[in-house]
Design a protein around this motif. Sequence first.
Motif, PDB file in Angstrom:
ATOM      1  N   LEU A 290      35.870  35.176  37.773  1.00  0.00           N
ATOM      2  CA  LEU A 290      36.674  35.937  37.213  1.00  0.00           C
ATOM      3  C   LEU A 290      35.504  37.581  38.138  1.00  0.00           C
ATOM      4  CD1 LEU A 290      38.012  34.901  34.034  1.00  0.00           C
ATOM      5  CD2 LEU A 290      39.359  35.465  36.042  1.00  0.00           C
ATOM      6  N   ILE A 291      34.057  37.224  37.808  1.00  0.00           N
ATOM      7  CA  ILE A 291      33.922  38.606  38.141  1.00  0.00           C
ATOM      8  C   ILE A 291      33.600  38.872  39.938  1.00  0.00           C
ATOM      9  CG2 ILE A 291      30.861  38.768  38.743  1.00  0.00           C
ATOM     10  CD1 ILE A 291      30.459  37.215  35.374  1.00  0.00           C
ATOM     11  N   GLU A 292      33.530  38.137  40.812  1.00  0.00           N
ATOM     12  CA  GLU A 292      33.764  38.177  41.649  1.00  0.00           C
ATOM     13  C   GLU A 292      34.699  39.055  42.044  1.00  0.00           C
ATOM     14  OE1 GLU A 292      33.031  33.981  43.695  1.00  0.00           O
ATOM     15  OE2 GLU A 292      30.982  34.090  43.745  1.00  0.00           O
ATOM     16  N   ASP A 293      36.202  38.247  41.096  1.00  0.00           N
ATOM     17  CA  ASP A 293      37.218  38.907  41.646  1.00  0.00           C
ATOM     18  C   ASP A 293      37.435  40.470  40.886  1.00  0.00           C
ATOM     19  OD1 ASP A 293      40.176  38.966  43.017  1.00  0.00           O
ATOM     20  OD2 ASP A 293      40.312  39.136  41.027  1.00  0.00           O
ATOM     21  N   GLU A 294      36.636  40.368  40.122  1.00  0.00           N
ATOM     22  CA  GLU A 294      36.563  41.907  39.434  1.00  0.00           C
ATOM     23  C   GLU A 294      35.635  42.888  41.128  1.00  0.00           C
ATOM     24  OE1 GLU A 294      34.768  40.750  35.523  1.00  0.00           O
ATOM     25  OE2 GLU A 294      36.254  39.713  35.009  1.00  0.00           O
ATOM     26  N   ALA A 295      35.211  42.392  41.183  1.00  0.00           N
ATOM     27  CA  ALA A 295      33.580  42.856  42.090  1.00  0.00           C
ATOM     28  C   ALA A 295      34.486  43.455  43.271  1.00  0.00           C
ATOM     29  CB  ALA A 295      32.608  42.131  42.599  1.00  0.00           C
ATOM     30  N   THR A 296      35.817  42.844  43.168  1.00  0.00           N
ATOM     31  CA  THR A 296      37.082  43.569  44.330  1.00  0.00           C
ATOM     32  C   THR A 296      37.829  44.741  44.182  1.00  0.00           C
ATOM     33  OG1 THR A 296      38.932  42.340  43.828  1.00  0.00           O
ATOM     34  CG2 THR A 296      37.002  41.072  45.271  1.00  0.00           C
TER      35      THR A 296
ATOM     36  N   ASN B 144      47.818  40.625  40.105  1.00  0.00           N
ATOM     37  CA  ASN B 144      46.659  39.570  41.267  1.00  0.00           C
ATOM     38  C   ASN B 144      45.470  39.363  39.693  1.00  0.00           C
ATOM     39  OD1 ASN B 144      47.256  41.531  43.426  1.00  0.00           O
ATOM     40  ND2 ASN B 144      47.229  39.161  44.287  1.00  0.00           N
ATOM     41  N   HIS B 145      44.843  39.846  39.202  1.00  0.00           N
ATOM     42  CA  HIS B 145      43.311  39.450  38.003  1.00  0.00           C
ATOM     43  C   HIS B 145      43.730  38.619  36.708  1.00  0.00           C
ATOM     44  CE1 HIS B 145      39.297  39.288  37.434  1.00  0.00           C
ATOM     45  NE2 HIS B 145      39.837  40.155  35.847  1.00  0.00           N
ATOM     46  N   GLY B 146      45.318  39.794  36.232  1.00  0.00           N
ATOM     47  CA  GLY B 146      45.509  39.194  35.457  1.00  0.00           C
ATOM     48  C   GLY B 146      46.216  37.595  35.472  1.00  0.00           C
ATOM     49  N   PRO B 147      47.064  37.269  36.767  1.00  0.00           N
ATOM     50  CA  PRO B 147      46.884  35.556  36.620  1.00  0.00           C
ATOM     51  C   PRO B 147      46.118  34.551  36.840  1.00  0.00           C
ATOM     52  CG  PRO B 147      49.125  37.219  38.004  1.00  0.00           C
ATOM     53  CD  PRO B 147      47.690  37.944  37.504  1.00  0.00           C
ATOM     54  N   LEU B 148      44.763  35.850  37.490  1.00  0.00           N
ATOM     55  CA  LEU B 148      44.285  34.583  37.883  1.00  0.00           C
ATOM     56  C   LEU B 148      43.272  33.868  35.893  1.00  0.00           C
ATOM     57  CD1 LEU B 148      41.790  33.363  39.495  1.00  0.00           C
ATOM     58  CD2 LEU B 148      40.251  35.645  40.446  1.00  0.00           C
TER      59      LEU B 148
ATOM     60  N   TYR C 201      37.617  55.559  30.749  1.00  0.00           N
ATOM     61  CA  TYR C 201      37.536  54.943  31.747  1.00  0.00           C
ATOM     62  C   TYR C 201      39.466  54.850  32.258  1.00  0.00           C
ATOM     63  CZ  TYR C 201      33.365  53.160  30.416  1.00  0.00           C
ATOM     64  OH  TYR C 201      31.542  53.052  29.837  1.00  0.00           O
ATOM     65  N   ASP C 202      39.110  53.860  33.227  1.00  0.00           N
ATOM     66  CA  ASP C 202      40.812  53.991  33.918  1.00  0.00           C
ATOM     67  C   ASP C 202      41.769  52.578  33.258  1.00  0.00           C
ATOM     68  OD1 ASP C 202      40.538  55.382  36.711  1.00  0.00           O
ATOM     69  OD2 ASP C 202      38.518  54.134  37.024  1.00  0.00           O
ATOM     70  N   GLY C 203      40.927  51.749  32.432  1.00  0.00           N
ATOM     71  CA  GLY C 203      41.689  50.787  30.993  1.00  0.00           C
ATOM     72  C   GLY C 203      40.360  50.531  30.545  1.00  0.00           C
ATOM     73  N   ILE C 204      40.998  49.087  29.782  1.00  0.00           N
ATOM     74  CA  ILE C 204      40.559  48.369  29.164  1.00  0.00           C
ATOM     75  C   ILE C 204      40.739  46.770  28.819  1.00  0.00           C
ATOM     76  CG2 ILE C 204      39.424  50.424  27.722  1.00  0.00           C
ATOM     77  CD1 ILE C 204      41.013  49.207  25.184  1.00  0.00           C
ATOM     78  N   THR C 205      40.145  46.097  28.940  1.00  0.00           N
ATOM     79  CA  THR C 205      40.984  45.054  28.533  1.00  0.00           C
ATOM     80  C   THR C 205      40.443  44.215  27.854  1.00  0.00           C
ATOM     81  OG1 THR C 205      40.868  44.185  31.210  1.00  0.00           O
ATOM     82  CG2 THR C 205      40.636  42.214  29.696  1.00  0.00           C
ATOM     83  N   GLU C 206      41.438  42.986  26.770  1.00  0.00           N
ATOM     84  CA  GLU C 206      40.948  42.136  25.762  1.00  0.00           C
ATOM     85  C   GLU C 206      40.728  41.266  25.683  1.00  0.00           C
ATOM     86  OE1 GLU C 206      41.672  45.416  21.913  1.00  0.00           O
ATOM     87  OE2 GLU C 206      43.259  45.390  22.907  1.00  0.00           O
ATOM     88  N   VAL C 207      39.783  40.131  25.812  1.00  0.00           N
ATOM     89  CA  VAL C 207      40.093  39.050  25.762  1.00  0.00           C
ATOM     90  C   VAL C 207      40.280  38.402  24.345  1.00  0.00           C
ATOM     91  CG1 VAL C 207      40.122  36.946  26.699  1.00  0.00           C
ATOM     92  CG2 VAL C 207      39.544  39.156  27.536  1.00  0.00           C
ATOM     93  N   TRP C 208      40.744  37.763  23.172  1.00  0.00           N
ATOM     94  CA  TRP C 208      40.281  36.792  21.784  1.00  0.00           C
ATOM     95  C   TRP C 208      39.491  35.799  22.006  1.00  0.00           C
ATOM     96  CZ3 TRP C 208      43.988  40.916  22.667  1.00  0.00           C
ATOM     97  CH2 TRP C 208      44.044  42.139  21.572  1.00  0.00           C
ATOM     98  N   PHE C 209      38.383  34.974  21.588  1.00  0.00           N
ATOM     99  CA  PHE C 209      38.426  33.632  21.177  1.00  0.00           C
ATOM    100  C   PHE C 209      38.547  33.405  19.318  1.00  0.00           C
ATOM    101  CE2 PHE C 209      36.894  35.529  25.080  1.00  0.00           C
ATOM    102  CZ  PHE C 209      37.065  34.049  26.240  1.00  0.00           C
TER     103      PHE C 209
END
Length: 126
Positions: A97-103, A26-30, A67-75
């Motif tokens: 994205l923040i609102e979805d993360e809070a879920t 869900n979050h990944g595709p978002l 942690y339960d995992g990590i996300t990396e976003v390249w810019f």
Amino acid sequence: MIKFVYCVRKKEGISDEEFYRYWKENHGPLVRSFAETMGSLKYVQSHTIDTVLNEVGREVRGMRQAYDGITEVWFESAEALANMLLTEEGKKANKTLIEDEATFCELRECSVFLTEEHVIFDRTES
């Protein structure tokens, strides 16, 4: 090139299976849907695996729970990221994205920071 690193802790009351499924499916595709708006070049989720080796590694170093995992976003750059966050589209994407993360994440237990990668060796390349 910089990376936005997000150390993730799942929200209390959510099973591991539900957490990892939602994050990936869900979050990944978002996040992917906002890639162009955000100017992100790459997005990777690393889900913590259940192994005794995690505990061994922490114990010998005197560290706290993983942690339960990590996300990396390249810019392209910190400036590119900052400039994106100043646009109306960027603000909307970030808010969504923040609102979805809070879920599914315990935001107060998570951590985010920017990094610059320095490869010391890479034996995966031929």
